[in-house]
Design a protein around this motif. Structure first.
Motif, PDB file in Angstrom:
ATOM      1  N   TYR A   1       0.829  -1.230   0.087  1.00 47.15           N
ATOM      2  CA  TYR A   1       0.198   0.102  -0.208  1.00 47.15           C
ATOM      3  C   TYR A   1       0.790   1.373  -0.266  1.00 47.15           C
ATOM      4  O   TYR A   1       2.006   1.134   0.167  1.00 47.15           O
ATOM      5  CB  TYR A   1      -0.571   0.240   1.119  1.00 47.15           C
ATOM      6  CG  TYR A   1      -2.033  -0.871   1.242  1.00 47.15           C
ATOM      7  CD1 TYR A   1      -2.845  -1.017   0.294  1.00 47.15           C
ATOM      8  CD2 TYR A   1      -1.962  -2.264   2.033  1.00 47.15           C
ATOM      9  CE1 TYR A   1      -4.084  -2.010   0.906  1.00 47.15           C
ATOM     10  CE2 TYR A   1      -3.325  -3.154   2.427  1.00 47.15           C
ATOM     11  CZ  TYR A   1      -4.107  -2.521   1.777  1.00 47.15           C
ATOM     12  OH  TYR A   1      -5.127  -3.971   2.213  1.00 47.15           O
TER      13      TYR A   1
ATOM     14  N   ALA B   1      -0.090   4.748   1.380  1.00 48.61           N
ATOM     15  CA  ALA B   1      -0.788   5.644   2.273  1.00 48.61           C
ATOM     16  C   ALA B   1      -0.053   7.590   2.124  1.00 48.61           C
ATOM     17  O   ALA B   1       1.129   7.659   2.149  1.00 48.61           O
ATOM     18  CB  ALA B   1      -0.315   5.437   4.162  1.00 48.61           C
TER      19      ALA B   1
ATOM     20  N   GLU C   1      -7.451   2.846   6.943  1.00 52.67           N
ATOM     21  CA  GLU C   1      -6.772   4.483   6.979  1.00 52.67           C
ATOM     22  C   GLU C   1      -7.502   4.710   8.085  1.00 52.67           C
ATOM     23  O   GLU C   1      -6.788   5.824   8.440  1.00 52.67           O
ATOM     24  CB  GLU C   1      -8.292   5.308   6.455  1.00 52.67           C
ATOM     25  CG  GLU C   1      -7.491   4.941   4.487  1.00 52.67           C
ATOM     26  CD  GLU C   1      -8.538   5.401   3.509  1.00 52.67           C
ATOM     27  OE1 GLU C   1      -8.147   5.163   2.251  1.00 52.67           O
ATOM     28  OE2 GLU C   1      -9.919   5.900   3.877  1.00 52.67           O
TER      29      GLU C   1
ATOM     30  N   THR D   1      -5.674  10.476   5.803  1.00 54.09           N
ATOM     31  CA  THR D   1      -5.082   8.924   5.900  1.00 54.09           C
ATOM     32  C   THR D   1      -5.537   8.604   3.910  1.00 54.09           C
ATOM     33  O   THR D   1      -6.694   7.797   4.641  1.00 54.09           O
ATOM     34  CB  THR D   1      -4.540   7.971   6.524  1.00 54.09           C
ATOM     35  OG1 THR D   1      -4.000   8.733   7.729  1.00 54.09           O
ATOM     36  CG2 THR D   1      -3.722   7.158   5.936  1.00 54.09           C
TER      37      THR D   1
ATOM     38  N   ILE E   1      -5.501   5.910   1.765  1.00 53.81           N
ATOM     39  CA  ILE E   1      -4.268   4.779   0.982  1.00 53.81           C
ATOM     40  C   ILE E   1      -4.639   3.775  -0.188  1.00 53.81           C
ATOM     41  O   ILE E   1      -5.899   4.236  -0.859  1.00 53.81           O
ATOM     42  CB  ILE E   1      -4.882   3.542   2.032  1.00 53.81           C
ATOM     43  CG1 ILE E   1      -3.650   3.663   3.534  1.00 53.81           C
ATOM     44  CG2 ILE E   1      -4.019   1.843   1.662  1.00 53.81           C
ATOM     45  CD1 ILE E   1      -4.211   3.196   4.769  1.00 53.81           C
TER      46      ILE E   1
END
Length: 178
Positions: free
Chosen positions: A4, A6, A57, A74, A76
């Motif tokens: 991932y 972020a 998140e 946040t 993602i």
């Protein structure tokens, strides 16, 4: 494990609580692996077994707020989502530069808007929406003394659950993800 990225909102690299090493420390402390940072503006790559992105998140944002006092958002995206976005070549034939500042604005919501109202400034134009990446793609002309306030306009239209990255940063994030 899923890879991932972020995309953290509201990161000021000059703030001692928002340095890459502190940001990476929060992600490592949450048990994520392969934690790395890309440029000093809140881009953290990591691997995690979780697949519930909204929960991920929220978990990350709670930790950032509790440990570093970072209240921002946040957002993602998985490596696959970013790879598909880049492979779609939404800016064909264009090179990122002052006159063609290529950007993608990512939405936290489960999907991006299907239409974007006209932005009445000849120095910025929306070129498309990538529904899978939940991103609005635009070109901004920064070659003049007047800078369009495109990001503020987007925030006014859609709220604060968005964050913008340059096309070069997106490519760097994807490269860091391997």
């Amino acid at each position: 494990m899923t890879s991932y990225a972020a995309l953290l909102r509201g990161i000021a690299p000059s703030n001692p609580q928002m340095t890459n090493d502190k940001l990476r420390g929060v992600f490592s402390g949450l048990g994520f692996t392969d934690v790395g940072s890309v440029v000093a503006s809140g881009n953290i790559v990591f691997s995690a077994p979780e697949t519930d992105v909204p929960a991920l998140e929220d978990r990350i944002q709670q930790a950032l707020n509790a440990e570093l006092g970072i209240p921002g958002g946040t957002i993602i995206r998985s490596r696959e989502e970013l790879r598909a976005l880049v492979d779609a070549d939404p800016f064909p034939g264009l090179t990122h530069g002052r006159g063609t500042y290529l950007i993608a604005t990512f939405f936290k919501a489960t999907e991006a808007p299907t239409e974007i109202p006209d932005f009445d400034d000849p120095l910025a134009r929306v070129v498309g929406i990538d529904r899978d990446a939940r991103a609005v793609l635009a070109i901004v002309d920064n070659s003049t003394g007047k800078t369009p306030d495109f990001m503020a306009w987007l925030e006014k239209q859609y709220g604060k659950d968005i964050t913008t990255r340059t096309w070069l940063t997106i490519q760097r994030i994807l490269k860091k993800m391997g």
